[in-house]
Design an enzyme around this catalytic site. Structure first.
Site, short mmCIF file in Angstrom:
data_model
loop_
_atom_site.label_atom_id
_atom_site.label_comp_id
_atom_site.label_asym_id
_atom_site.label_seq_id
_atom_site.Cartn_x
_atom_site.Cartn_y
_atom_site.Cartn_z
N HIS A 1 0.82 -1.21 0.00
CA HIS A 1 0.00 0.00 0.00
C HIS A 1 0.85 1.26 0.00
CE1 HIS A 1 -3.10 2.85 0.94
NE2 HIS A 1 -2.21 3.39 1.74
N ARG B 1 -2.94 -8.68 -18.64
CA ARG B 1 -2.65 -10.07 -18.25
C ARG B 1 -3.70 -10.52 -17.25
NH1 ARG B 1 3.13 -8.31 -18.59
NH2 ARG B 1 4.23 -9.84 -19.86
N GLU C 1 3.72 -15.80 -30.14
CA GLU C 1 4.81 -16.06 -29.20
C GLU C 1 5.37 -17.47 -29.40
OE1 GLU C 1 3.28 -15.47 -25.20
OE2 GLU C 1 1.34 -16.28 -25.75
N ASN D 1 8.78 -12.29 -24.98
CA ASN D 1 9.34 -13.03 -23.84
C ASN D 1 9.30 -14.53 -24.13
OD1 ASN D 1 9.17 -10.47 -22.79
ND2 ASN D 1 7.40 -10.88 -21.50
N ASP D 2 8.17 -14.97 -24.66
CA ASP D 2 8.06 -16.38 -25.01
C ASP D 2 8.63 -16.68 -26.39
OD1 ASP D 2 7.01 -17.78 -22.78
OD2 ASP D 2 5.13 -16.68 -23.05
N ARG E 1 13.13 -19.17 -20.05
CA ARG E 1 13.21 -17.77 -19.62
C ARG E 1 13.42 -17.60 -18.13
NH1 ARG E 1 7.04 -15.58 -20.93
NH2 ARG E 1 7.30 -14.03 -19.32
N CYS F 1 3.85 -6.87 -27.15
CA CYS F 1 3.62 -6.63 -25.72
C CYS F 1 4.69 -7.31 -24.87
CB CYS F 1 2.23 -7.08 -25.31
SG CYS F 1 1.91 -8.80 -25.69
C1 PEP Z 1 5.33 -12.61 -23.80
O1 PEP Z 1 5.45 -13.83 -23.81
O2 PEP Z 1 6.12 -11.83 -24.38
C2 PEP Z 1 4.22 -11.99 -23.08
C3 PEP Z 1 3.94 -10.71 -23.20
O3 PEP Z 1 3.51 -12.78 -22.25
P1 PEP Z 1 3.99 -13.21 -20.78
O4 PEP Z 1 5.25 -12.46 -20.47
O5 PEP Z 1 2.87 -12.90 -19.88
O6 PEP Z 1 4.22 -14.67 -20.99
MG MG Z 2 3.85 -15.16 -23.09
#
Ligand code: PEP
Ligand code: MG
Length: 568
Positions: free
Chosen positions: A186, A293, A428, A451-452, A462, A499
């Site tokens: 908080h 998300r 992804e 990211n994926d 990762r 994203c």
């Molecule tokens: C990604 O995989 O790049 C993504 C935005 O999803 P997350 O990081 O939630 O797996």
């Molecule tokens: Mg992802």
């Protein structure tokens, strides 16, 4: 120097004010005159109400009505006949002293509210603690520190700050340090909205500090200096100046377009995990939400959130964005994201296993609850729905068919659903990137989850530190997959966002811009910096730059080249 978590960015140097609450020791005493004891209780209660009103009116100078609501909740509690009624009854029936009755009743009520299966009631437990603590102090004649009376530049050092403590911070408070807490506590949230630098979770700091010590706060690195030397003070002052200058410069861009020097416009959006984050996206000049998300709604819960619970959250986010685009990703659970109330099958490679859309297409009841909630919320703004971890065209078709089914069901029930919902997918998985020109016949848009995408393309977990060097957004192989995705979408007139974390990296933005990415979605605090970058570049030049990057051999080569070119 103590290390903590930078919870609200900024730099400050000022004298320490140790916030130490009085220690309340309650003794049980027998009394004879119940009326006199009740009169004592009522007087303490009246003083408590007056104290809270005083604090509220001083805080009103700085806080919005919403932020002041914590005091209204306290006043409501203090005026609640049930709470004080039980204390009076205990005094009269058991002939005990007022402090003891106040303490016993408060402990009982707190335990009752804390055990409730509902966030709202659990928060009320904190309110009862706060109010009854004041009452007990008033009964015992103990002074509660009044933060709102601070009248010189100060850094507050505390074990933790309660909601009412933070609401009292006035313009003299340059920052605070707390021993406990994290980025989402908080006090951290409040520090961000008041734009006060804060470092939290430092561990023992009260015992290391005396009132009046000079404190240097680097709430960018999460460092606290107690009585720093002159050199450190000068360094912090320089860092503060630079930080404030950049902040001023970026603030001007809040309502600006994201447009290159030669007139190519893109969209900069924010990633969110809850309704509160959406406010940050708007405050930081986001042109939409590029990724909601929704798994957090499921993970921060002890049951699958109901249609109604989800509807309320989606509606709130759409309303906060006030007509700007909101891309909601359907449930992306599995891999490292587990639920306490659902058993996942044991698998050798959960990241390659039963997760996200794979699970949703199997457990269609879970999936349809979410799709129905989304359809119902769609009339409150500009909703885009996207499916995570799509590997095949058939998966996308099936997911889209379930969406159509939910929409038709709702319309048949007489429930309004927007006829302008875009339905897209995350790219992804490399297979989807390679086949993007086929997918784009069906999907309204793509959002690239780097990211994926990087983890699957490089076959590098990762979560693993050992292979973290293979997280290579600038690797030409990744750039080519991104390029294929963008060209594949544009072939069928569809838009492409990103994203994953790459979208917010200052040196990735020029390449992605050149590749023709339409939307960049990142954390709220990165948006204005990215806008500054976009607005300084020429699209034509970035197209050439991106083309050159696609034909390089290594990530290092790409990064060096972009650094050199953009420094010109
Ligand atoms: C990604 O995989 O790049 C993504 C935005 O999803 P997350 O990081 O939630 O797996
Ligand atoms: Mg992802």
């Amino acid at each position: 120097m103590l290390k903590g978590i930078a919870a609200s960015a900024g730099i400050a140097c000022a004298k320490a004010y140790k916030l130490e609450q009085p220690v309340v020791v309650i003794e049980k005493k027998s009394i004879e005159d119940a009326d006199a004891e009740i009169a004592k209780l009522d007087a303490a209660l009246a003083k408590t109400v007056a104290d809270i009103e005083g604090v509220k009116s001083r805080a009103a100078k700085r806080l919005s009505d919403e932020e002041l609501a914590v005091f209204d909740a306290h006043l409501m509690m203090a005026n609640d006949p049930e709470l004080v009624g039980q204390m009076r009854t205990m005094i009269r029936n058991d002939l005990v002293n007022a402090e003891y009755a106040a303490d016993e009743v408060s402990k009982m009520m707190v335990a009752m509210f804390e055990s409730m299966d509902n966030d709202y009631f659990r928060e009320r437990a904190a309110d009862i603690k706060d109010v009854t603590f004041r009452m007990k102090c008033n009964l015992l004649g103990l002074e509660i520190p009044d933060l709102s009376s601070i009248s010189e530049p100060t850094i507050i050092v505390a074990h933790d700050l309660t909601p009412s403590d933070t609401a009292q911070l006035n313009e003299y408070v340059r920052g605070f340090v707390t021993e406990i807490g994290g980025k989402t506590s908080h006090s951290a949230i409040m520090a961000n909205s008041l734009e006060i630098p804060a470092v939290v979770g430092t561990g023992a700091v009260l015992s290391e500090t005396k009132n009046g010590d000079l404190i240097g706060l680097d709430a960018i690195e999460g460092e606290v200096f107690i009585n720093p030397d002159e050199e450190t003070v000068a360094l912090l002052a320089k860092k503060e100046k630079d930080y404030l200058e950049e902040k001023r410069e970026l603030k001007i861009l809040v309502n600006a377009k994201s447009i290159t020097t030669d007139g190519h416009e893109v969209e900069l959006a924010g990633n969110i995990g809850n309704a509160k984050d959406a406010e940050q996206v708007v405050a930081n000049g986001g042109e939409g939400v590029g990724l909601f998300r929704t798994e957090f709604l499921y993970m921060d819960n002890d049951h699958f959130p109901t249609e109604e619970e989800q509807f309320n959250v989606y509606k709130q986010v759409l309303e906060t964005l006030n007509g700007k685009k909101v891309v909601v990703r359907t449930l992306d659970i599995g891999g490292d994201k587990k639920l306490s109330y659902f058993t996942f099958p044991e698998e050798m490679n959960p990241f390659l296993g039963y997760r996200a859309i794979r699970l949703c297409l199997d457990k269609t009841d879970i999936f349809k609850t979410q799709l129905r909630a989304l359809c119902r919320a769609s009339v409150y703004g500009k909703l885009c729905i996207m499916f995570p971890m799509i590997a095949t065209v058939n998966e996308f078709r099936q997911a889209k068919a379930l969406f159509e089914e939910c929409k038709a069901e709702l319309l048949a029930e007489g429930v309004a659903v927007s006829d302008d919902i875009q339905v897209g997918m995350m790219v992804e998985i490399p297979a989807a990137a390679v086949l993007a020109d086929e997918f784009s016949k069906y999907a309204d848009f793509f959002s690239i989850g780097t990211n994926d995408l990087i983890q699957y393309s490089m076959a590098a977990d990762r979560m693993s530190q050992k292979v973290a060097y293979l997280y290579q957004p600038y690797n030409p192989a990744i750039l080519r997959l991104i390029n294929m995705t963008i060209k594949g979408a544009h072939k069928n007139g569809k838009w492409v966002g990103m994203c994953g974390a790459m979208a917010g990296e200052p040196y990735a933005v020029p390449i992605l811009l050149g590749l023709g990415l339409d939307e960049f979605s990142m954390s709220a605090t990165q948006i204005l910096k990215a806008r500054k970058v976009v607005n300084s570049l020429s699209y034509e030049e970035m197209q050439k730059l991106a083309d050159n990057c696609l034909n390089m051999d290594t990530a290092e080569e790409v990064l060096d080249y972009v650094k050199k070119e953009t420094a010109k």
